[in-house]
Design a protein around this motif. Structure first.
Motif, PDB file in Angstrom:
ATOM      1  N   PRO A 195       0.832  -1.208   0.000  1.00 25.26           N
ATOM      2  CA  PRO A 195       0.000   0.000   0.000  1.00 25.26           C
ATOM      3  C   PRO A 195       0.865   1.256   0.000  1.00 25.26           C
ATOM      4  O   PRO A 195       1.833   1.367   0.753  1.00 25.26           O
ATOM      5  CB  PRO A 195      -0.778  -0.123   1.325  1.00 25.26           C
ATOM      6  N   GLY A 196       0.521   2.195  -0.866  1.00 28.18           N
ATOM      7  CA  GLY A 196       1.214   3.472  -0.898  1.00 28.18           C
ATOM      8  C   GLY A 196       2.358   3.566  -1.878  1.00 28.18           C
ATOM      9  O   GLY A 196       2.847   4.674  -2.150  1.00 28.18           O
ATOM     10  N   TYR A 197       2.803   2.444  -2.426  1.00 29.37           N
ATOM     11  CA  TYR A 197       3.973   2.523  -3.317  1.00 29.37           C
ATOM     12  C   TYR A 197       3.669   3.372  -4.546  1.00 29.37           C
ATOM     13  O   TYR A 197       4.439   4.283  -4.889  1.00 29.37           O
ATOM     14  CB  TYR A 197       4.420   1.125  -3.749  1.00 29.37           C
ATOM     15  N   ALA A 198       2.567   3.081  -5.221  1.00 28.39           N
ATOM     16  CA  ALA A 198       2.250   3.780  -6.476  1.00 28.39           C
ATOM     17  C   ALA A 198       2.057   5.276  -6.257  1.00 28.39           C
ATOM     18  O   ALA A 198       2.361   6.080  -7.154  1.00 28.39           O
ATOM     19  CB  ALA A 198       1.006   3.171  -7.118  1.00 28.39           C
ATOM     20  N   GLU A 199       1.603   5.654  -5.062  1.00 27.36           N
ATOM     21  CA  GLU A 199       1.372   7.073  -4.797  1.00 27.36           C
ATOM     22  C   GLU A 199       2.591   7.762  -4.202  1.00 27.36           C
ATOM     23  O   GLU A 199       2.518   8.918  -3.782  1.00 27.36           O
ATOM     24  CB  GLU A 199       0.165   7.244  -3.878  1.00 27.36           C
ATOM     25  N   GLY A 200       3.720   7.066  -4.158  1.00 20.08           N
ATOM     26  CA  GLY A 200       4.958   7.685  -3.696  1.00 20.08           C
ATOM     27  C   GLY A 200       5.048   7.896  -2.208  1.00 20.08           C
ATOM     28  O   GLY A 200       5.705   8.830  -1.749  1.00 20.08           O
ATOM     29  N   ALA A 201       4.430   7.007  -1.434  1.00 19.81           N
ATOM     30  CA  ALA A 201       4.402   7.191   0.010  1.00 19.81           C
ATOM     31  C   ALA A 201       5.697   6.770   0.696  1.00 19.81           C
ATOM     32  O   ALA A 201       5.941   7.179   1.840  1.00 19.81           O
ATOM     33  CB  ALA A 201       3.239   6.400   0.618  1.00 19.81           C
ATOM     34  N   PHE A 202       6.527   5.991   0.037  1.00 16.31           N
ATOM     35  CA  PHE A 202       7.741   5.504   0.686  1.00 16.31           C
ATOM     36  C   PHE A 202       8.766   5.071  -0.347  1.00 16.31           C
ATOM     37  O   PHE A 202       8.461   4.900  -1.535  1.00 16.31           O
ATOM     38  CB  PHE A 202       7.428   4.324   1.622  1.00 16.31           C
ATOM     39  N   SER A 203       9.980   4.878   0.132  1.00 17.57           N
ATOM     40  CA  SER A 203      11.073   4.332  -0.664  1.00 17.57           C
ATOM     41  C   SER A 203      11.768   3.242   0.145  1.00 17.57           C
ATOM     42  O   SER A 203      11.664   3.201   1.376  1.00 17.57           O
ATOM     43  CB  SER A 203      12.109   5.415  -1.010  1.00 17.57           C
ATOM     44  N   VAL A 204      12.494   2.387  -0.545  1.00 14.76           N
ATOM     45  CA  VAL A 204      13.337   1.399   0.126  1.00 14.76           C
ATOM     46  C   VAL A 204      14.675   2.064   0.451  1.00 14.76           C
ATOM     47  O   VAL A 204      15.327   2.619  -0.431  1.00 14.76           O
ATOM     48  CB  VAL A 204      13.563   0.160  -0.761  1.00 14.76           C
ATOM     49  N   GLN A 205      15.068   2.041   1.721  1.00 15.23           N
ATOM     50  CA  GLN A 205      16.357   2.603   2.124  1.00 15.23           C
ATOM     51  C   GLN A 205      16.732   2.062   3.494  1.00 15.23           C
ATOM     52  O   GLN A 205      15.968   2.201   4.455  1.00 15.23           O
ATOM     53  CB  GLN A 205      16.321   4.136   2.170  1.00 15.23           C
ATOM     54  N   ASP A 206      17.895   1.453   3.580  1.00 14.11           N
ATOM     55  CA  ASP A 206      18.342   0.908   4.856  1.00 14.11           C
ATOM     56  C   ASP A 206      18.458   2.010   5.902  1.00 14.11           C
ATOM     57  O   ASP A 206      18.715   3.179   5.580  1.00 14.11           O
ATOM     58  CB  ASP A 206      19.689   0.208   4.689  1.00 14.11           C
ATOM     59  N   GLY A 207      18.316   1.623   7.163  1.00 15.88           N
ATOM     60  CA  GLY A 207      18.364   2.596   8.239  1.00 15.88           C
ATOM     61  C   GLY A 207      19.655   3.376   8.298  1.00 15.88           C
ATOM     62  O   GLY A 207      19.654   4.590   8.569  1.00 15.88           O
ATOM     63  N   ALA A 208      20.781   2.716   8.044  1.00 18.98           N
ATOM     64  CA  ALA A 208      22.066   3.413   8.109  1.00 18.98           C
ATOM     65  C   ALA A 208      22.146   4.521   7.068  1.00 18.98           C
ATOM     66  O   ALA A 208      22.706   5.590   7.324  1.00 18.98           O
ATOM     67  CB  ALA A 208      23.211   2.427   7.929  1.00 18.98           C
ATOM     68  N   ALA A 209      21.594   4.273   5.891  1.00 20.29           N
ATOM     69  CA  ALA A 209      21.620   5.282   4.833  1.00 20.29           C
ATOM     70  C   ALA A 209      20.690   6.449   5.131  1.00 20.29           C
ATOM     71  O   ALA A 209      20.855   7.539   4.574  1.00 20.29           O
ATOM     72  CB  ALA A 209      21.243   4.644   3.492  1.00 20.29           C
ATOM     73  N   GLN A 210      19.725   6.253   6.030  1.00 25.59           N
ATOM     74  CA  GLN A 210      18.770   7.314   6.335  1.00 25.59           C
ATOM     75  C   GLN A 210      19.354   8.414   7.216  1.00 25.59           C
ATOM     76  O   GLN A 210      18.702   9.435   7.442  1.00 25.59           O
ATOM     77  CB  GLN A 210      17.514   6.713   6.976  1.00 25.59           C
ATOM     78  N   PHE A 211      20.583   8.238   7.708  1.00 28.87           N
ATOM     79  CA  PHE A 211      21.216   9.305   8.484  1.00 28.87           C
ATOM     80  C   PHE A 211      21.782  10.415   7.597  1.00 28.87           C
ATOM     81  O   PHE A 211      22.070  11.507   8.085  1.00 28.87           O
ATOM     82  CB  PHE A 211      22.354   8.726   9.335  1.00 28.87           C
ATOM     83  N   ALA A 212      21.972  10.149   6.305  1.00 31.14           N
ATOM     84  CA  ALA A 212      22.676  11.100   5.450  1.00 31.14           C
ATOM     85  C   ALA A 212      22.003  12.466   5.418  1.00 31.14           C
ATOM     86  O   ALA A 212      22.653  13.506   5.591  1.00 31.14           O
ATOM     87  CB  ALA A 212      22.803  10.534   4.032  1.00 31.14           C
ATOM     88  N   ALA A 213      20.696  12.488   5.192  1.00 35.23           N
ATOM     89  CA  ALA A 213      19.994  13.766   5.072  1.00 35.23           C
ATOM     90  C   ALA A 213      20.071  14.549   6.381  1.00 35.23           C
ATOM     91  O   ALA A 213      20.255  15.770   6.373  1.00 35.23           O
ATOM     92  CB  ALA A 213      18.541  13.534   4.672  1.00 35.23           C
TER      93      ALA A 213
END
Length: 443
Positions: free
Chosen positions: A231-249
């Motif tokens: 649910p939500g993929y087609a509407e752009g609700a989320f992306s696949v990204q490991d937790g460690a990579a989520q610190f970059a921003a």
């Protein structure tokens, strides 16, 4: 009259063909993407993924096992048969499929490969393994490479850089990685999306491992899944990204109106996170023009826009407009030794010489992009490596060359602080991939 249905594809035969290509040097991710569309059933695609990933992960062990089982080596042109035999052992020892079904299906796959004369050989090999598995496993365990399913150069590098944690890194590399998602805060609320997952029967949880550092938009799934059906993929609700990579921003300390550069942007995950975090003017750069379409497609699905362009990060004179950036992210090309559990073909493809070459490229990119950063600006250097040559030693060398650079103490809680600078998470720690960050400020 209805047209005849296309012949069914044998999943194990397809997996053997794909694994043989990976062993020859092709990317597992690319080979799977090319092979999976041949299977209509999502369950077959899931089995293909498991076979291919575990076959690559354990190749160095079970390919060595074949040398113990075979009286005469297979000819080089029978690479698919060898891959099939390895997959037979993987089904028995890693996936723990029922013995009769695994052996029978693997023998049948030899016929599907149009190698019927090898069906009896595959059957004999697998049955001998079952009869002598304890003795054969002991012989494999006597060799560090076969025991760990890691190449010798990588074992040596881990022992040198992480002597007290090398065994834990190897164990983490040989385990499957959880599936992390990052919720697009511009299109969805994390808790509401989590409820949608649960209502759809998807076992998921909030990733509390990220609490307290930056706004936590992470969800972890209990089982791997085809995310395009969530649910939500087609509407752009989320992306696949490991937790460690989520610190970059978060480490970039973004604010509205800043000029930002994602210097090695493909496939666009961190570019998207930057744009989800603040209203910045982002340039998403990648040296491979063929990968730009993927950046654009990913941003488009999420409802985001950036200045996407091809260019060599080490040659800014070709593409830079002369205006300084407030923030620069260098997610540098690296050995990928921190994401082996997610991309096990790294163990088959990387060589020690690659690390030397990549470290030199990282130095060139750092030196080329540092002058593009405005006074008081921040540059985040990141890799998915666990090797000091690409990480702490790289940063220490850069600081020695640049008196106007200051290393900020911005380590996420619980991460290692290696000598030389930066922050390192090792594979499996906090449920995340191996990742390194160094945050540099221009003074």
């Amino acid at each position: 009259m209805n047209a005849a249905a296309p012949p069914a594809v044998d999943v194990r035969a397809l997996a053997a063909q794909a694994l043989a290509r990976v062993v020859r040097g092709e990317s597992l991710r690319a080979v799977f993407a090319a092979s999976a569309p041949r299977l209509a059933d999502v369950r077959d695609r899931a089995l293909l993924s498991n076979l291919l990933h575990e076959g690559a992960r354990w190749w160095l062990r079970y390919d060595a096992a074949l040398d113990l089982l075979l009286e005469r080596p297979l000819r080089e042109r029978e690479a698919e048969v060898r891959a099939l035999a390895v997959l037979g052992l993987v089904q028995l020892e890693v996936l723990r499929l029922p013995q009769y079904a695994a052996v029978a299906a693997t023998v049948e796959a030899a016929r599907a490969l149009r190698r019927p004369k090898f069906a009896a050989l595959v059957n004999a090999l697998l049955r001998r393994w079952l009869r002598e598995r304890e003795a054969l496993a002991a012989r494999l365990d006597a060799d560090a490479v076969a025991r760990s399913a890691h190449p010798r150069w990588l074992l040596d590098a881990l022992a040198a850089d992480w002597p007290e944690r090398a065994d834990a890194i190897v164990a983490a590399n040989n385990a499957q990685a959880p599936l992390w998602l990052r919720v697009n805060r511009r299109r969805a609320q994390r808790d509401e999306l989590l409820e949608r997952f649960i209502e759809a029967g998807v076992e998921a949880r909030v990733a509390d491992e990220l609490d307290g550092s930056f706004p936590n938009q992470a969800i972890v799934l209990a089982h791997s899944a085809d995310v395009t059906h969530l649910p939500g993929y087609a509407e752009g609700a989320f992306s696949v990204q490991d937790g460690a990579a989520q610190f970059a921003a978060g480490l970039l300390d973004l604010a509205d109106g800043q000029r930002a550069l994602d210097a090695c942007a493909a496939p666009g995950g961190k570019s998207a996170h930057i744009l989800e975090t603040a209203d910045v003017h982002l340039s998403a750069l990648d040296s491979d023009a063929r990968r730009l379409t993927r950046i654009v497609d990913n941003l488009s699905r999420l409802g985001l826009e950036a200045d996407v362009r091809a260019g060599d990060a080490a040659e800014p004179a070709v593409w830079w407009d002369g205006r300084p950036y407030d923030r620069i992210l260098i997610d540098a090309p690296c050995s990928a030794t921190g994401i082996v559990r997610r991309q096990p073909d790294v163990k088959l493809h990387r060589r020690v010489g690659d690390v030397v070459r990549l470290a030199a490229a990282q130095s060139r990119i750092l030196d080329a992009l540092w002058p593009l950063l405005g006074n008081g600006g921040r540059l985040v250097y990141a890799t998915c490596s666990v090797l000091a040559q690409e990480n702490a030693r790289q940063v220490a060398s850069f600081l020695a060359r640049n008196a106007g650079a200051r290393l900020l103490d911005a380590a996420p809680e619980g991460w290692h602080r290696p000598q030389g600078g930066g922050a390192q998470n090792l594979p499996g720690e906090h449920g995340m991939d191996g990742f390194f960050y160094a945050v540099l400020e221009r003074v």
